[in-house]
Scaffold this motif. Sequence first.
Motif, mmCIF file in Angstrom:
data_model
loop_
_atom_site.group_PDB
_atom_site.id
_atom_site.type_symbol
_atom_site.label_atom_id
_atom_site.label_comp_id
_atom_site.label_asym_id
_atom_site.label_seq_id
_atom_site.Cartn_x
_atom_site.Cartn_y
_atom_site.Cartn_z
ATOM 1 N N ASP A 281 30.046 57.364 32.810
ATOM 2 C CA ASP A 281 30.145 55.928 32.529
ATOM 3 C C ASP A 281 29.305 55.105 33.499
ATOM 4 O O ASP A 281 29.147 53.902 33.315
ATOM 5 N N ILE A 282 28.835 55.748 34.562
ATOM 6 C CA ILE A 282 28.092 54.988 35.574
ATOM 7 C C ILE A 282 26.614 54.997 35.193
ATOM 8 O O ILE A 282 25.962 56.040 35.171
ATOM 9 N N LEU A 289 21.276 54.958 43.628
ATOM 10 C CA LEU A 289 22.494 55.106 42.825
ATOM 11 C C LEU A 289 22.688 56.575 42.431
ATOM 12 O O LEU A 289 23.795 57.109 42.520
ATOM 13 N N GLU A 311 28.576 45.812 47.807
ATOM 14 C CA GLU A 311 28.960 44.432 47.516
ATOM 15 C C GLU A 311 29.957 44.386 46.365
ATOM 16 O O GLU A 311 30.143 45.385 45.665
ATOM 17 N N THR A 314 29.701 46.190 42.459
ATOM 18 C CA THR A 314 28.669 47.237 42.410
ATOM 19 C C THR A 314 29.225 48.551 41.846
ATOM 20 O O THR A 314 28.496 49.526 41.710
ATOM 21 N N GLY A 315 30.522 48.567 41.552
ATOM 22 C CA GLY A 315 31.080 49.778 40.933
ATOM 23 C C GLY A 315 31.880 50.664 41.881
ATOM 24 O O GLY A 315 32.012 51.863 41.648
ATOM 25 N N GLU A 317 35.128 50.690 42.515
ATOM 26 C CA GLU A 317 36.336 51.215 41.879
ATOM 27 C C GLU A 317 35.983 52.284 40.836
ATOM 28 O O GLU A 317 36.658 53.290 40.693
ATOM 29 N N ASN A 424 33.732 45.797 50.760
ATOM 30 C CA ASN A 424 32.441 45.129 50.564
ATOM 31 C C ASN A 424 31.954 44.522 51.877
ATOM 32 O O ASN A 424 30.973 43.818 51.928
ATOM 33 N N ARG A 457 18.234 47.169 42.637
ATOM 34 C CA ARG A 457 17.892 48.174 41.611
ATOM 35 C C ARG A 457 17.644 47.462 40.277
ATOM 36 O O ARG A 457 18.250 47.782 39.260
ATOM 37 N N LEU A 464 21.327 48.553 31.831
ATOM 38 C CA LEU A 464 22.708 48.058 31.916
ATOM 39 C C LEU A 464 22.992 47.048 30.808
ATOM 40 O O LEU A 464 24.079 47.047 30.224
ATOM 41 N N HIS A 467 23.613 48.962 27.706
ATOM 42 C CA HIS A 467 24.921 49.651 27.784
ATOM 43 C C HIS A 467 26.077 48.664 27.623
ATOM 44 O O HIS A 467 27.013 48.899 26.858
ATOM 45 N N LYS A 471 28.980 48.403 24.825
ATOM 46 C CA LYS A 471 30.382 48.542 25.253
ATOM 47 C C LYS A 471 31.199 47.294 24.877
ATOM 48 O O LYS A 471 32.297 47.395 24.339
ATOM 49 N N VAL A 500 27.016 44.055 39.035
ATOM 50 C CA VAL A 500 27.177 44.479 37.633
ATOM 51 C C VAL A 500 28.305 43.706 36.953
ATOM 52 O O VAL A 500 28.234 43.386 35.774
HETATM 53 N N1 LIG Z 1 26.694 51.521 37.387
HETATM 54 C C1 LIG Z 1 27.501 50.906 36.513
HETATM 55 N N2 LIG Z 1 27.411 51.208 35.214
HETATM 56 C C2 LIG Z 1 28.210 50.591 34.319
HETATM 57 N N3 LIG Z 1 29.098 49.652 34.619
HETATM 58 C C3 LIG Z 1 29.230 49.318 35.907
HETATM 59 C C4 LIG Z 1 28.448 49.924 36.925
HETATM 60 N N4 LIG Z 1 28.804 49.402 38.103
HETATM 61 C C5 LIG Z 1 29.766 48.504 37.837
HETATM 62 N N5 LIG Z 1 30.035 48.456 36.522
HETATM 63 C C6 LIG Z 1 30.991 47.559 35.864
HETATM 64 O O1 LIG Z 1 31.160 46.425 36.682
HETATM 65 C C7 LIG Z 1 32.504 46.052 36.831
HETATM 66 C C8 LIG Z 1 32.885 46.012 38.283
HETATM 67 O O2 LIG Z 1 32.941 47.299 38.818
HETATM 68 P P1 LIG Z 1 33.984 47.682 39.937
HETATM 69 O O3 LIG Z 1 35.273 47.031 39.662
HETATM 70 O O4 LIG Z 1 33.964 49.134 40.079
HETATM 71 O O5 LIG Z 1 33.308 46.966 41.175
HETATM 72 P P2 LIG Z 1 33.785 46.852 42.679
HETATM 73 O O6 LIG Z 1 32.663 47.312 43.506
HETATM 74 O O7 LIG Z 1 35.077 47.535 42.849
HETATM 75 O O8 LIG Z 1 33.943 45.285 42.845
HETATM 76 P P3 LIG Z 1 34.889 44.436 43.865
HETATM 77 O O9 LIG Z 1 34.414 44.670 45.244
HETATM 78 O O10 LIG Z 1 34.688 43.028 43.459
HETATM 79 O O11 LIG Z 1 36.272 44.921 43.630
HETATM 80 C C9 LIG Z 1 33.315 47.060 36.068
HETATM 81 O O12 LIG Z 1 33.763 46.469 34.887
HETATM 82 C C10 LIG Z 1 32.359 48.197 35.750
HETATM 83 O O13 LIG Z 1 32.595 48.643 34.477
#
Ligand SMILES: Nc1ncnc2c1ncn2[C@@H]1O[C@H](COP(=O)(O)OP(=O)(O)OP(=O)(O)O)[C@@H](O)[C@H]1O
Length: 590
Positions: A281-282, A289, A311, A314-315, A317, A424, A457, A464, A467, A471, A500
């Motif tokens: 999914d990433i 990355l 930050e 950025t994904g 979680e 972050n 990036r 993205l 994608h 989605k 993202v």
């Molecule tokens: N590389 C990626 N590909 C697809 N979707 C992404 C990607 N990175 C982040 N996302 C999407 O962006 C959203 C935020 O991601 P996530 O919650 O993991 O960020 P985070 O780093 O935990 O943010 P925060 O610090 O604000 O909690 C999610 O809905 C996720 O689906």
Amino acid sequence: MSNEPLYNAIQSFYHRFLPFFKQNELSLVFTDERGKILFSKLLQQDNPAITSEKIFHLIPEDFLLQKQKIPDNTNQVFKGKIVNPELLDSLINWYYLVKPIQNNQGDILGFLFIFTTEQEFSQLLTSLIQPFANIIEEDVQNKELQMNLNISKDFFEIISKNSQDGILYLDKYAKVKYMNEMAGEILHVNPQQSIGQYVGNIVDFEPVILSVFKTKKGYVDREFIIHSPNWGTLHFIKTAIIVKDDCGHFAGVVDFFREISRVRKFVTSYIGAQAKFCFNDIIGDNKQLRECIRISRLAARSNSNVLILGETGTGKEMIAQAIHYEGNRRDGPFVTINCGAIPRELAESELFGYEPGSFTGADKKGRPGKFELAHGGTLFLDEIGELPLTLQMKLLRVIQERQIMRIGGIRQISFNVRIIAASNKDLQKEVQQGRFRNDLYHRINVIRINLPSLRNRKEDIPLLIDHLNRKLSNKLERDMPLISSSFVNPLLKYEFPGNVRELENIIERALNLCENNIINSQYLPKEIFDTQFIVEPSSMEENKRQHILNILAQTDWNLTKAAYKLNLSRPTLYHYLKKWNLSKQNYYTR
Ligand SMILES: Nc1ncnc2c1ncn2[C@@H]1O[C@H](COP(=O)(O)OP(=O)(O)OP(=O)(O)O)[C@@H](O)[C@H]1O
Ligand SMILES: [Mg+2]
């Protein structure tokens, strides 16, 4: 009810008294409660003239009228002589007796007929037919009793064998009357050898059930943590039910107990504390990355602590979930705690749980903390940089000792949890500035993953967009629109402070606004063109602050709307407002 017990009783009765019937030339008919012949032995061989229909007319109306029940004291024997040749021509001038057969509730199960040619003998039979009927009735009752007993026995065995709860039945002296196999397993004792023994003698700890023998009051779903010298901590949820005898006196206790691991498993599946993302999914081809994903895949195979930096949006979680989902803990819970969003005074109880009545405002029953809930799975400590220093110390100790003590508790509870932390903030800088403990930093920084920001990036932006378009169209249940370059180009120049997540929000907004099948620049939010905003912010923190302020301005400081747009929870948004001392008033009077 089936006629089988009655039929069997009649058969055995007949064989027992056959010589008597033969010798006295008696004919015999048994019917069910509606007169249908179940059994007949006539002197003149089998006579086709005797039918259920004809016999039915010999049943006194009284018995039929009263349908099922006949009071005990009525005269239950009916005597008669067959005079009407139309009725039973083959038995014309015979004498007969009818006696209902009843069960012990007084329901009529059927009728016993005895026919004789001798009037005198028919007198004698009046005193015999009652004990005959009794013999049959007793037999039916015994057979029914046996059948019910067998059903109860089967039912009981199915329940006690298959129950995932331990079941223990103690008599009034607290001696074991019954124990199922699961109880034996949980308590580490042999169920058969425990029967008849005092419960305190079969386990190596003071059984908590003994308190019920003092209070004579049961309870439902109470949690107990017990220390067994031989087996360590036993942790379960218990229900105790008081058993009373016929006079209402205390006669013992039935104890049901369930291991906490089963309860946790259930809770996990119930609240959906499961990871949803996997590595596929990433999205992104960026080198940094891809390297992050490579390391994360390796991390999934181990149990070491992981620290994910990057930050907002950025994904982090996503990566944490994918590590859990693709590792050997995938069937265990994935529990998240956002260290920045919970009020300082509650953070400790959230992490470690508390015992009943340990502080004002605490739930009466006590509660497990996230560490306990994550047992067998992964605990995701999100925004770990926000954790107050005092808690950092406690957290470090817990991670080192792999045991927690609930607030107000006296026992250590062991846990098996994989820890993934995220921040972050630049944690190393936080350490240098004394805001984050060095030892905790090193403890969690075993495998480190540094997620690149979207502005670093940009080559992944078109990928993205594509994608996210797919989605989110899917999520919104609409056709996937085409995306024009006039929509994409400004985004390639934009700095994406929200990374993202911000891109995701921009696309979701456009999908909601766009009524035709092409998404072009008119659906981009204003801030994309806001040059002021594109100015490189001095730090990640400032960056986030700017973004939040911007959204707040857009939503006229409606916090619910702003939190939704920012994809933050309201408490998290409050937290930031407090932290940066932001308020509507300050903002407009700046
Ligand atoms: N590389 C990626 N590909 C697809 N979707 C992404 C990607 N990175 C982040 N996302 C999407 O962006 C959203 C935020 O991601 P996530 O919650 O993991 O960020 P985070 O780093 O935990 O943010 P925060 O610090 O604000 O909690 C999610 O809905 C996720 O689906
Ligand atoms: Mg996050």
